[in-house]
Design an enzyme around this catalytic site. Structure first.
Site, PDB file in Angstrom:
ATOM      1  N   HIS A  60       7.923   2.995  -0.619  1.00 39.83           N
ATOM      2  CA  HIS A  60       6.888   2.648  -1.129  1.00 39.83           C
ATOM      3  C   HIS A  60       6.133   3.667  -0.702  1.00 39.83           C
ATOM      4  O   HIS A  60       5.653   4.256  -0.005  1.00 39.83           O
ATOM      5  CB  HIS A  60       5.548   1.646  -0.753  1.00 39.83           C
ATOM      6  CG  HIS A  60       4.644   1.138  -1.394  1.00 39.83           C
ATOM      7  ND1 HIS A  60       4.583   0.273  -1.488  1.00 39.83           N
ATOM      8  CD2 HIS A  60       3.329   1.860  -1.090  1.00 39.83           C
ATOM      9  CE1 HIS A  60       2.541  -0.197  -2.263  1.00 39.83           C
ATOM     10  NE2 HIS A  60       2.819   1.891  -2.182  1.00 39.83           N
ATOM     11  N   HIS A  62       2.510   6.862  -3.052  1.00 43.28           N
ATOM     12  CA  HIS A  62       2.308   7.018  -4.448  1.00 43.28           C
ATOM     13  C   HIS A  62       2.444   8.679  -4.552  1.00 43.28           C
ATOM     14  O   HIS A  62       1.715   9.456  -3.691  1.00 43.28           O
ATOM     15  CB  HIS A  62       0.512   7.111  -4.303  1.00 43.28           C
ATOM     16  CG  HIS A  62       0.358   5.323  -4.608  1.00 43.28           C
ATOM     17  ND1 HIS A  62       0.292   4.422  -5.399  1.00 43.28           N
ATOM     18  CD2 HIS A  62       1.232   4.699  -3.111  1.00 43.28           C
ATOM     19  CE1 HIS A  62       0.036   3.744  -4.829  1.00 43.28           C
ATOM     20  NE2 HIS A  62       0.497   3.507  -3.414  1.00 43.28           N
ATOM     21  N   GLN A 155      -3.419   1.371 -10.985  1.00 40.52           N
ATOM     22  CA  GLN A 155      -5.102   1.108  -9.867  1.00 40.52           C
ATOM     23  C   GLN A 155      -5.317   1.098  -9.879  1.00 40.52           C
ATOM     24  O   GLN A 155      -6.884  -0.323  -9.108  1.00 40.52           O
ATOM     25  CB  GLN A 155      -5.168   2.940  -9.644  1.00 40.52           C
ATOM     26  CG  GLN A 155      -5.937   3.192  -8.479  1.00 40.52           C
ATOM     27  CD  GLN A 155      -5.354   2.856  -7.142  1.00 40.52           C
ATOM     28  OE1 GLN A 155      -4.860   3.731  -6.905  1.00 40.52           O
ATOM     29  NE2 GLN A 155      -6.024   1.944  -6.567  1.00 40.52           N
ATOM     30  N   HIS A 213       0.881  -4.655  -5.702  1.00 35.82           N
ATOM     31  CA  HIS A 213      -0.072  -4.240  -4.132  1.00 35.82           C
ATOM     32  C   HIS A 213      -0.519  -5.482  -4.024  1.00 35.82           C
ATOM     33  O   HIS A 213      -1.524  -5.668  -4.800  1.00 35.82           O
ATOM     34  CB  HIS A 213      -1.037  -3.421  -4.422  1.00 35.82           C
ATOM     35  CG  HIS A 213      -0.306  -1.814  -4.479  1.00 35.82           C
ATOM     36  ND1 HIS A 213       0.716  -1.494  -4.949  1.00 35.82           N
ATOM     37  CD2 HIS A 213      -0.364  -1.185  -4.131  1.00 35.82           C
ATOM     38  CE1 HIS A 213       0.237  -0.006  -4.711  1.00 35.82           C
ATOM     39  NE2 HIS A 213      -0.069  -0.035  -3.392  1.00 35.82           N
ATOM     40  N   GLU A 216      -4.188  -6.742  -0.654  1.00 34.99           N
ATOM     41  CA  GLU A 216      -4.448  -5.638   1.122  1.00 34.99           C
ATOM     42  C   GLU A 216      -6.317  -5.351   1.156  1.00 34.99           C
ATOM     43  O   GLU A 216      -6.602  -4.213   0.748  1.00 34.99           O
ATOM     44  CB  GLU A 216      -3.936  -3.974  -0.350  1.00 34.99           C
ATOM     45  CG  GLU A 216      -3.685  -2.556   1.255  1.00 34.99           C
ATOM     46  CD  GLU A 216      -3.961  -1.107   0.552  1.00 34.99           C
ATOM     47  OE1 GLU A 216      -3.577  -1.266  -0.113  1.00 34.99           O
ATOM     48  OE2 GLU A 216      -3.112  -0.689   1.497  1.00 34.99           O
ATOM     49  N   ASP A 312       3.504   4.915   1.909  1.00 31.71           N
ATOM     50  CA  ASP A 312       2.302   4.968   0.776  1.00 31.71           C
ATOM     51  C   ASP A 312       1.512   6.622   0.228  1.00 31.71           C
ATOM     52  O   ASP A 312       1.816   6.518  -0.388  1.00 31.71           O
ATOM     53  CB  ASP A 312       1.684   4.171   1.562  1.00 31.71           C
ATOM     54  CG  ASP A 312       0.620   3.248   0.866  1.00 31.71           C
ATOM     55  OD1 ASP A 312       1.058   3.131  -0.428  1.00 31.71           O
ATOM     56  OD2 ASP A 312      -0.480   2.639   1.138  1.00 31.71           O
ATOM     57  N   TRP A 318      -6.165   8.616   0.365  1.00 29.15           N
ATOM     58  CA  TRP A 318      -6.335   7.410   0.980  1.00 29.15           C
ATOM     59  C   TRP A 318      -5.804   7.405   2.592  1.00 29.15           C
ATOM     60  O   TRP A 318      -5.761   6.615   3.541  1.00 29.15           O
ATOM     61  CB  TRP A 318      -5.424   6.429   0.525  1.00 29.15           C
ATOM     62  CG  TRP A 318      -5.888   6.087  -0.724  1.00 29.15           C
ATOM     63  CD1 TRP A 318      -6.659   5.195  -1.074  1.00 29.15           C
ATOM     64  CD2 TRP A 318      -5.656   5.920  -1.816  1.00 29.15           C
ATOM     65  NE1 TRP A 318      -6.818   4.602  -2.045  1.00 29.15           N
ATOM     66  CE2 TRP A 318      -6.647   5.279  -3.194  1.00 29.15           C
ATOM     67  CE3 TRP A 318      -4.723   7.110  -2.596  1.00 29.15           C
ATOM     68  CZ2 TRP A 318      -6.868   5.154  -3.900  1.00 29.15           C
ATOM     69  CZ3 TRP A 318      -5.170   7.074  -3.990  1.00 29.15           C
ATOM     70  CH2 TRP A 318      -5.802   6.132  -4.912  1.00 29.15           C
TER      71      TRP A 318
HETATM   72 FE   FE2 Z   1       0.186   1.916  -2.378  1.00 33.73          FE
END
Ligand code: FE2
Length: 417
Positions: A60, A62, A155, A213, A216, A312, A318
Site C-alpha cells: 500500500h 501512493h 480520493q 481505503h 480510516e 502508505d 500525509w
Molecule cells: Fe492510503
C-alpha cells in the site's frame, strides 16, 4: 553452467524454519535448491550464511504523491483532512513527467531496499486522470525489475463530485489493476454504502481486484467494513478484495468488534495496516487516553485472516517521513500492535513479505522455490527477529535472475582503548 549461484544461504521458510542451502539460478528462474551445488555458474556469490528471503512487498503506497513534502506547504496539523486539502492544491500542478519522475525515484529507493512487488494507489478524482496515466506508464517502464499494481483511487469520493463516478469507470477502461474507494469520506453514510456496492460492480464488470481505503478514521460509528464483508460474501470475491487501514476497528466496542470478526471469518478478505502513518495521523482529536489508530492486526492474524503492512506514504502531505524501508514498517507494526511474542515477531516479517504477496494475488509467482521467477533478497541478518530489530541491510537484491542492487552494511570502529 548456471547463470548465478548463491552459496551458503540461510533460506527463510514459511514454516519459520531456516534451511542451509545453495541456490542456482538459470534463465531468470530458480533452477536448484540443494545443500551443496557443485556445478559452476557465470557468477557465484558466497553469502557466508546471510539470510535469503523472498523480496519485500509494498502492499500500500501512493506513488503519485510521494516526494512532494512541503509542496505547496507543510501539513502543520498532521491530520488526514489537512493532508487531503494540501494534496488538492498540489495536484493542480501534476504533469506526466512530474508523477513519473517521483514514482520511479521512489520505486528505485524501495527496490534498493529489497522491495520488488508494489501496489500503488493513483488518485482518479481529477478530470485529466494524469496520475493514473503516469502510473500506468511507470508500470510498463519498470516491469523488467519490479512488479507494480495500480489502484484507481477516488480520493475525493465516487459521489463527491458530479464527474467522479465516470472518472473511476474510465480508469478501469484505461487498465487499472484494481478498483479503490474511500467510503468514510463520501458526503453521507448512504453515499459510502452506495460507493462500496459500486466498487464491487466495477470490479466484476472489468474483472479486477478491489482495494478500498476503509474506515480510516477514529469514528467508532464508521462501519463500512461490514458492508465490504457482506459484498465479499455475496459476490464470492473475498480473496480478491482488500480492506486498507480499517483504523476505526481499533475504536469499535468489543461487542460489535467480536460480532464483526465472526462475519470477517466468513470471507477471505485481505487487510492492510499502515502503522507508520496511522500512528501519526490518528488520535489527533483525542486528549488522553490517546488511541493508537491502528486496526486490530493481532486479532485478525490470530483468526487466520491475511494481514499485510504497507508504508502508505513517503514524504507527502500525509506523512513527512519515510525512506521506503519495509523493516521500518514491520518494526512500527510490531510496536504499535504489541506483537512481541516470537511467533508474532515472525508474523510481522511475513506481513511485509508472504502476506503482502497474497494481498496482491501474486503468490503463484512469489517465493524462493524451484521453478519460480528468481526474485530474492539477501539480508545481513540471522533470522526474522534480527532483521527487524536491527533494520538489517539488504546486501543483494536479485530481480528476475539478475543482480539489481548491492548495499554494504554500515560498520563502526571503536577507537578508544
Ligand atoms: Fe492510503
Amino acid at each position: 553452467m548456471y547463470d548465478l549461484l548463491l552459496r551458503q544461504c540461510r533460506l527463510l521458510q514459511t514454516d519459520r524454519t531456516i534451511a542451509e542451502v545453495d541456490i542456482a539460478i538459470q534463465q531468470g528462474a530458480i533452477a536448484v535448491i540443494a545443500p551443496h551445488i557443485t556445478e559452476p555458474a557465470t557468477l557465484e556469490l558466497d553469502l557466508q550464511k546471510q539470510l535469503v528471503s523472498p523480496p519485500f512487498v509494498e502492499s500500500h503506497i501512493h506513488l503519485d504523491s510521494a516526494l512532494t513534502i512541503g509542496e505547496p506547504r507543510w501539513n502543520e496539523s498532521g491530520t488526514l483532512f489537512e493532508g487531503i486539502e494540501i494534496w488538492r492544491d498540489r495536484k493542480q500542478n501534476l504533469s506526466l513527467d512530474d508523477v513519473k519522475t517521483r514514482a520511479i525515484a521512489t520505486l528505485k529507493q524501495q527496490a534498493m531496499q529489497g522491495v520488488l512487488f508494489v501496489r500503488s494507489h493513483a488518485d482518479v478524482s481529477e478530470t485529466s486522470l494524469i496520475a493514473l496515466q503516469a502510473l500506468l506508464e511507470v508500470r510498463d517502464a519498470v516491469k523488467a525489475w519490479t512488479t507494480l499494481q495500480v489502484v484507481a483511487f477516488p480520493q475525493d469520493g465516487i459521489y463527491g463530485g458530479a464527474q467522479n463516478d465516470d472518472l473511476i469507470e474510465k480508469a478501469m477502461a484505461m487498465g487499472a489493476d484494481a478498483v479503490g474507494g474511500i467510503p468514510h469520506y463520501e458526503l453521507t453514510r448512504e453515499d459510502g454504502v452506495k460507493s462500496v456496492h459500486r466498487i464491487f460492480e466495477l470490479a466484476q464488470k472489468y474483472d479486477r481486484l478491489i482495494d478500498i481505503h476503509c474506515d480510516e478514521i477514529d469514528d467508532d460509528q464508521s462501519r463500512f467494513l461490514e458492508v465490504v464483508a457482506a459484498c465479499a460474501i455475496r459476490s464470492g470475491m473475498g480473496s480478491r478484495v482488500t480492506a486498507s487501514h480499517t483504523t476505526a476497528f481499533g475504536s469499535y466496542n468489543n461487542a460489535y468488534a467480536f460480532k464483526l470478526l465472526g462475519l470477517l471469518r466468513r470471507t477471505e478478505l485481505n487487510f492492510i495496516a499502515n502503522p507508520l502513518i496511522n500512528i501519526t495521523l490518528q488520535g489527533r482529536t483525542d486528549t488522553y487516553p490517546k488511541r493508537r489508530g491502528v486496526t486490530r492486526v493481532k486479532e485478525l492474524w490470530q483468526q487466520g485472516m491475511n494481514v499485510s503492512f504497507g508504508h502508505d506514504c513517503i514524504q507527502d502531505p500525509w506523512y513527512s517521513l519515510g525512506t521506503g524501508n519495509m523493516l521500518d514498517v514491520a518494526s512500527m507494526g510490531l510496536h504499535v500492535c504489541q506483537m512481541t511474542g516470537t511467533a508474532e515477531i515472525d508474523a510481522c516479517y511475513d506481513m511485509v513479505t508472504w502476506h503482502g504477496a497474497k494481498t496482491l494475488n501474486v503468490s503463484d509467482r512469489y517465493g524462493v522455490e524451484v521453478g519460480k521467477p528468481a526474485n530474492l533478497i539477501v539480508l545481513d541478518a540471522h533470522d526474522r527477529y534480527d532483521a527487524i530489530r536491527r533494520r538489517a541491510t539488504v546486501s543483494y537484491v536479485i530481480s528476475q535472475g539478475r543482480l539489481l542492487a548491492t548495499t554494504e552494511a554500515p560498520k563502526s570502529v571503536w577507537h578508544d582503548t
